[in-house]
Design a protein around this motif. Structure first.
Motif, PDB file in Angstrom:
ATOM      1  N   GLU A  37       2.957 -16.253   0.164  1.00 61.72           N
ATOM      2  CA  GLU A  37       2.691 -16.056  -1.257  1.00 61.72           C
ATOM      3  C   GLU A  37       3.978 -15.444  -1.968  1.00 61.72           C
ATOM      4  N   ASN A  63      -2.458 -14.721  -4.380  1.00 60.31           N
ATOM      5  CA  ASN A  63      -3.811 -14.262  -4.514  1.00 60.31           C
ATOM      6  C   ASN A  63      -3.693 -13.100  -5.229  1.00 60.31           C
ATOM      7  N   GLY A 118      -2.177  -8.623  -4.507  1.00 56.04           N
ATOM      8  CA  GLY A 118      -1.368  -7.625  -4.250  1.00 56.04           C
ATOM      9  C   GLY A 118      -0.378  -8.030  -3.224  1.00 56.04           C
ATOM     10  N   LEU A 155       3.494  -8.280  -4.459  1.00 62.84           N
ATOM     11  CA  LEU A 155       4.739  -7.170  -3.772  1.00 62.84           C
ATOM     12  C   LEU A 155       5.869  -8.058  -3.592  1.00 62.84           C
ATOM     13  N   ASN A 173      -7.398 -10.979   1.811  1.00 65.36           N
ATOM     14  CA  ASN A 173      -8.305 -10.206   2.836  1.00 65.36           C
ATOM     15  C   ASN A 173      -9.265 -10.859   3.531  1.00 65.36           C
ATOM     16  N   ARG A 185      -4.415 -24.836   6.923  1.00 63.95           N
ATOM     17  CA  ARG A 185      -3.986 -23.335   6.760  1.00 63.95           C
ATOM     18  C   ARG A 185      -2.668 -23.157   7.793  1.00 63.95           C
ATOM     19  N   VAL A 196       1.817   0.007   4.700  1.00 65.66           N
ATOM     20  CA  VAL A 196       2.336  -0.299   3.083  1.00 65.66           C
ATOM     21  C   VAL A 196       2.074   1.043   2.358  1.00 65.66           C
ATOM     22  N   TYR A 235     -15.145  -4.021  -0.637  1.00 67.83           N
ATOM     23  CA  TYR A 235     -14.406  -2.625  -0.641  1.00 67.83           C
ATOM     24  C   TYR A 235     -13.797  -2.061  -1.643  1.00 67.83           C
ATOM     25  N   LYS A 236     -13.341  -3.027  -2.660  1.00 67.58           N
ATOM     26  CA  LYS A 236     -12.738  -2.292  -3.912  1.00 67.58           C
ATOM     27  C   LYS A 236     -13.678  -1.830  -4.951  1.00 67.58           C
ATOM     28  N   GLU A 276      -8.238   0.306   1.234  1.00 66.48           N
ATOM     29  CA  GLU A 276      -7.251  -0.380   0.579  1.00 66.48           C
ATOM     30  C   GLU A 276      -5.862   0.265   1.290  1.00 66.48           C
ATOM     31  N   ALA A 277      -5.162  -0.861   1.768  1.00 66.90           N
ATOM     32  CA  ALA A 277      -3.843  -0.495   2.534  1.00 66.90           C
ATOM     33  C   ALA A 277      -3.089   0.486   1.457  1.00 66.90           C
ATOM     34  N   SER A 278      -2.701  -0.051   0.583  1.00 71.88           N
ATOM     35  CA  SER A 278      -1.957   0.730  -0.472  1.00 71.88           C
ATOM     36  C   SER A 278      -2.530   0.709  -2.031  1.00 71.88           C
ATOM     37  N   GLY A 279      -2.926  -0.486  -2.368  1.00 74.18           N
ATOM     38  CA  GLY A 279      -2.889  -0.791  -3.755  1.00 74.18           C
ATOM     39  C   GLY A 279      -1.705  -0.630  -4.521  1.00 74.18           C
TER      40      GLY A 279
HETATM   41  O1  HBZ Z   1      -1.739  -6.241  -0.042  1.00 68.13           O
HETATM   42  C1  HBZ Z   1      -2.961  -6.284  -0.076  1.00 68.13           C
HETATM   43  C2  HBZ Z   1      -3.819  -4.913  -0.019  1.00 68.13           C
HETATM   44  O2  HBZ Z   1      -5.159  -5.017  -0.105  1.00 68.13           O
HETATM   45  C3  HBZ Z   1      -3.315  -3.937  -0.658  1.00 68.13           C
HETATM   46  O3  HBZ Z   1      -3.877  -2.591  -0.563  1.00 68.13           O
HETATM   47  C4  HBZ Z   1      -1.648  -3.904  -0.831  1.00 68.13           C
HETATM   48  O4  HBZ Z   1      -1.229  -3.076  -2.006  1.00 68.13           O
HETATM   49  C5  HBZ Z   1      -0.933  -5.136  -1.145  1.00 68.13           C
HETATM   50  C6  HBZ Z   1       0.633  -5.095  -0.709  1.00 68.13           C
HETATM   51  O5  HBZ Z   1       0.810  -4.437   0.214  1.00 68.13           O
HETATM   52  N1  HBZ Z   1      -3.548  -7.445   0.690  1.00 68.13           N
HETATM   53  C7  HBZ Z   1      -3.488  -8.576   0.148  1.00 68.13           C
HETATM   54  O6  HBZ Z   1      -3.153  -8.852  -1.200  1.00 68.13           O
HETATM   55  N2  HBZ Z   1      -3.867  -9.657   0.725  1.00 68.13           N
HETATM   56  C8  HBZ Z   1      -3.981 -10.849   0.549  1.00 68.13           C
HETATM   57  O7  HBZ Z   1      -4.014 -11.192  -0.705  1.00 68.13           O
HETATM   58  C9  HBZ Z   1      -4.272 -11.841   1.866  1.00 68.13           C
HETATM   59  C10 HBZ Z   1      -4.066 -13.087   1.400  1.00 68.13           C
HETATM   60  C11 HBZ Z   1      -4.580 -13.972   2.409  1.00 68.13           C
HETATM   61  C12 HBZ Z   1      -4.943 -13.785   3.637  1.00 68.13           C
HETATM   62  C13 HBZ Z   1      -5.009 -12.229   3.570  1.00 68.13           C
HETATM   63  C14 HBZ Z   1      -4.832 -11.548   2.836  1.00 68.13           C
HETATM   64  O8  HBZ Z   1      -5.328 -14.794   4.433  1.00 68.13           O
END
Ligand code: HBZ
Length: 817
Positions: A71, A116, A118, A122, A271, A279, A431, A549-550, A648-651
């Protein structure tokens, strides 16, 4: 200012482009055609820098990071590119003189929504920082024909509309057929013995041709232009009579279909692991192409493939690109003739892995059946990686079957991608500090104990160039007028704003700019939602993907609770509040979609109730995406960051809000912890359980939401409104599933998985503090300015410098023009 920029040349370029592309004179051109013409004109301006940058990389024989990611949520390119070539004012003026408004032209561009949320955004921020800092980097991804779906709200429900973002072409991309690669799927592996040496040959496979498209990633004011390389799929041989004659008709058709489907669409799950065959095909497709290309490029200049890692580092953006590990092994073993140990050394010195989540439903576990059928040679290599890793475990923990079971890469008929990523990477990072600690001491404890040296933290960051300089020009200019413009490339400079936090005039100016931005968003809302909102009300905003979870649900339940209070006491003293939501739900995520319906149903009732004098408004902004996010952050007073602590890993939206002078209303989760550390708890509204408390309940039980329901009548009243038709008179059962999720335990899991009722009172009380605080405008302005002044840590420039220093070891390059 861009010194080399020449207005007349630019004008001529735009006029010529319109003529050549559309056979029109400039006065006949549609706004979209003008957009295309301007975009091509900008590309003309940067093309020499793009070439020069790569020449410089060649000349210096630099080490390069390949940021491998499914992504890249880039958003629009034109405005950002103009900003980064430092020609915003010049181009705005030039277009003015031609009778065009740059903002209107920018609005013609579709978002490049190849992500999608975050994680994808990022990646986009990282590319911006890498180019701005002058580091050699490629982003490698997929050129999805359809990006993230567009969201329409119909009758309160989310409807997904395909995002045909390439339909009018993409002015910035360049097709590079000279770098095409073949990617093979299926078939079987044959062992050929040649002169006593076994060769592994894949036979009976289907293949596609991967063709890269390059997009420029422009550094800010430094002549550096890096590349985002996204791969398209084409049939390997155009459908021809040859294969028909040979009886390969079926195969020819299948290969054609494979090429068509493989890059068709981005999976819209965040997530959440869905385990779809297509995929995995996407993953291997772009990884095989990227790794092949990286090896080939290396070999153009170097003889010894065993030193590959001296020039190349692969950063795996979550587990999605993890097949890079066995793919690199395959190339080194089967094509380059290295021994296993040699190949393993190269691979483990090349790959590094970033983890973005601890949510168990997000972990990728591919069934062996599928994996080995689709990638037979790759699977053999994964088996061997696993066998050797198991040996390593046994050597370290003799006789410990439990460890073996828990840590195996292949177990229970599945390939566990995260475990392979950890076993084969020299770096594993979380993160945000809290997230990394949870990885080390909970989720990945066994791995941390076995190889602690691999684990490190890289707290996320965001680019201030898009999210302040481009998204909020009024505030950006204001900051520059106070402290100069160093913040653009060195965000910690923004600390100097602290000097102005107590200054009444500055407070007033800040609040006035916020007000202008609220007016701008109010206009957008009126145009797009038909709702009138009061720009003097508090703009209280939660924008992010919809996920339980959000806790968007907690937010709307609180709105329902406030509304009940107002109904009981219409004179209740409160500052008018506009609750703004923006969120896409994964297309198959029923409860998330129902939550969107709930938000819209509550909005309908509240927004049309004259008796509350407009004290509450609820707005669900349709199709939240990068381009409207820029408007939203600029206009926010309150930033809702309310995930269940530890989830939330970071946000990263938390950082974008802070940068734009919004105050955080949040839990001690993800990067919120570090935000509060920087700005001080007094300048944020913190509430709720700590991650330790949450984890403790999760491990030991003892939480009974029904007790809260029974003992708190205001909460009970809100929950009853979910099932008594208060917000759905025609279908009182509509929100039953949400009600059940909070109260009714299924045998398998606990009710209220995300502790909404548990945190509710604390959340409501935090909201009261917000209301009280906003009454003191001087205090609020000061706190907002302090938030801006203390956001320096959260630039992605800092994050990238940390990756470079601790993981990538790249050297900065300068490009002279
Ligand atoms: O990654 C996000 C975390 O939820 C968020 O806390 C963090 O700030 C951010 C950057 O590190 N995770 C995602 O956005 N994850 C996905 O978009 C995702 C997409 C496809 C997947 C699994 C996760 O198969």
């Amino acid at each position: 200012m861009n010194k080399g920029f020449d207005k007349e040349t630019f004008k001529r370029s735009v006029v010529d482009n319109v003529k050549n592309m559309f056979r029109r004179t400039i006065d006949e051109a549609t706004p979209h055609q003008v957009f295309q013409a301007v975009a091509y004109a900008v590309k003309d301006v940067i093309i020499d820098e793009w070439i020069a940058t790569h020449k410089e990389y060649e000349k210096k024989d630099v080490k390069t990071v390949y940021y491998l990611s499914m992504e890249f949520l880039m958003g629009r390119a034109l405005g950002n590119n103009i900003i980064n070539i430092c020609a915003r004012d010049e181009i705005k003026e030039t277009l003015d003189e031609m009778g065009f408004d740059l903002d209107v032209i920018e609005d013609q561009e579709p978002d490049a929504a190849l992500g999608n949320g975050g994680l994808g955004r990022l990646a986009a921020c990282f590319l911006d920082s890498l180019a701005t800092l002058g580091y050699p980097a490629y982003g490698c991804g997929i050129r999805y024909r359809y990006g993230m779906f567009k969201q329409k709200i119909e009758n309160g429900y989310q409807v997904e509309v395909p995002d045909n973002w390439l339909k009018d072409g993409n002015p910035f991309e360049i097709r590079r057929p000279e770098y095409a690669a073949e990617v093979k799927f299926g078939g079987f592996v044959r062992i050929e013995n040649q002169g006593g040496v076994n060769h592994f040959v894949q036979d009976g496979y289907q293949s596609v041709r991967a063709v890269p498209y390059d997009l420029p990633v422009i550094g800010y004011g430094n002549n550096v232009v890096n590349t985002l390389r996204i791969w398209d799929a084409e049939p390997i041989n155009t459908f021809n009579l040859d294969s028909f004659d040979r009886g390969d008709y079926q195969k020819a058709v299948e290969q054609e279909n494979l090429a068509k489907t493989i890059v068709e669409v981005l999976y819209p799950n965040d997530n959440h692991y869905a385990g779809k065959e297509l995929r995995l095909k996407q993953q291997y497709f772009f990884i095989s192409a990227s790794v092949q290309r990286a090896v080939r490029k290396y070999k153009e200049k170097h003889d010894d493939i065993r030193k590959f890692y001296e020039k190349v580092v692969f950063q795996l953006n979550d587990t999605h690109p993890t097949v890079a590990i066995p793919e690199l092994m395959r190339i080194l073993l089967d094509e380059e003739g290295l021994t296993w140990d040699e190949a393993w050394e190269v691979t483990t010195k090349t790959c590094a892995y970033t983890n973005h989540t601890i949510m168990s439903e997000a972990l990728e576990k591919w069934p062996i059946e599928l994996f080995s059928r689709l990638l037979p040679r790759i699977y053999q290599i994964v088996e061997e990686i696993n066998r050797r890793f198991q040996n390593q475990i046994q050597t370290m923990y003799p006789g410990n079957q439990e460890k073996l079971r828990k840590m195996s890469i292949i177990y229970d008929g599945q390939v566990k991608m995260a475990y392979m990523a950890i076993a084969a990477s020299f770096s594993v990072n979380g993160v945000a500090r809290l997230h990394t600690e949870i990885l080390k001491h909970q989720e990945l404890k066994d791995f941390y104990e076995m190889m602690p040296e691999k684990f490190n933290n890289k707290t996320n960051g965001i680019t201030q160039r898009r999210f302040l300089l481009h998204g909020n020009p009024l505030l950006a200019d204001w900051v520059t007028s106070k402290i100069g413009d160093e913040w653009i490339t060195d965000l910690p400079h923004i600390k100097k704003l602290e000097l102005f936090a107590e200054d009444e005039k500055c407070q007033f100016e800040f609040m006035n700019i916020k007000y202008q931005n609220k007016l701008r968003l109010a206009r957008y809302i009126k145009e797009n939602n038909g709702i009138d909102v009061d720009p003097r009300s508090i703009f209280d905003v939660q924008v992010k993907r919809l996920h339980e979870y959000k806790r968007q649900l907690m937010n709307i339940l609180h709105v329902m609770y406030l509304y009940n209070q107002l109904k009981d006491n219409p004179d209740m003293d409160m500052i008018p509040r506009t609750f703004i939501f923006g969120a896409k739900a994964a297309a198959g995520y029923k409860r998330a979609k129902l939550t969107i319906k709930l938000i819209n149903s509550v909005a309908d009732v509240i927004n049309n109730d004259k008796s509350i004098n407009g004290k509450i408004k609820v707005v669900f902004i349709e199709d939240y995406r990068v381009s409207n996010a820029e408007l939203i952050f600029a206009a926010a007073d309150v930033s809702e960051q309310i995930s269940t602590a530890s989830k939330e890993a970071s946000g990263t939206s938390n950082m974008k809000f802070m940068l734009n002078g919004a105050l955080t209303l949040g839990t001690m989760d993800g990067a919120n912890v570090e935000i509060v550390e920087e700005v001080g708890a007094d300048n944020a509204f913190i509430f709720g359980m700590s991650s330790d408390e949450v984890i403790n309940y999760e491990n030991n039980g003892g939480y009974y939401p029904m007790d809260i329901f029974n003992n708190d009548q205001e909460i009970r009243r809100v929950l009853m409104q979910l099932i008594n038709g208060y917000y759905a008179p025609d279908n009182p059962e509509l929100f039953r599933d949400i009600y059940n999720s909070l109260l009714n335990t299924k045998s398998s899991d606990r009710a209220d998985t995300y502790f909404i009722l548990k945190d509710f009172r604390s959340y409501a009380e935090a909201h009261q503090r917000v209301d009280k605080a906003y009454r003191d405008q001087a205090w609020w302005a000061k706190a907002a300015i302090l938030n801006m002044a203390n956001c320096g840590k959260f630039t992605s420039d800092r994050t990238i410098e940390e990756y470079v220093k601790d993981i990538w070891h790249l050297k900065k390059v300068t490009v002279e023009m």
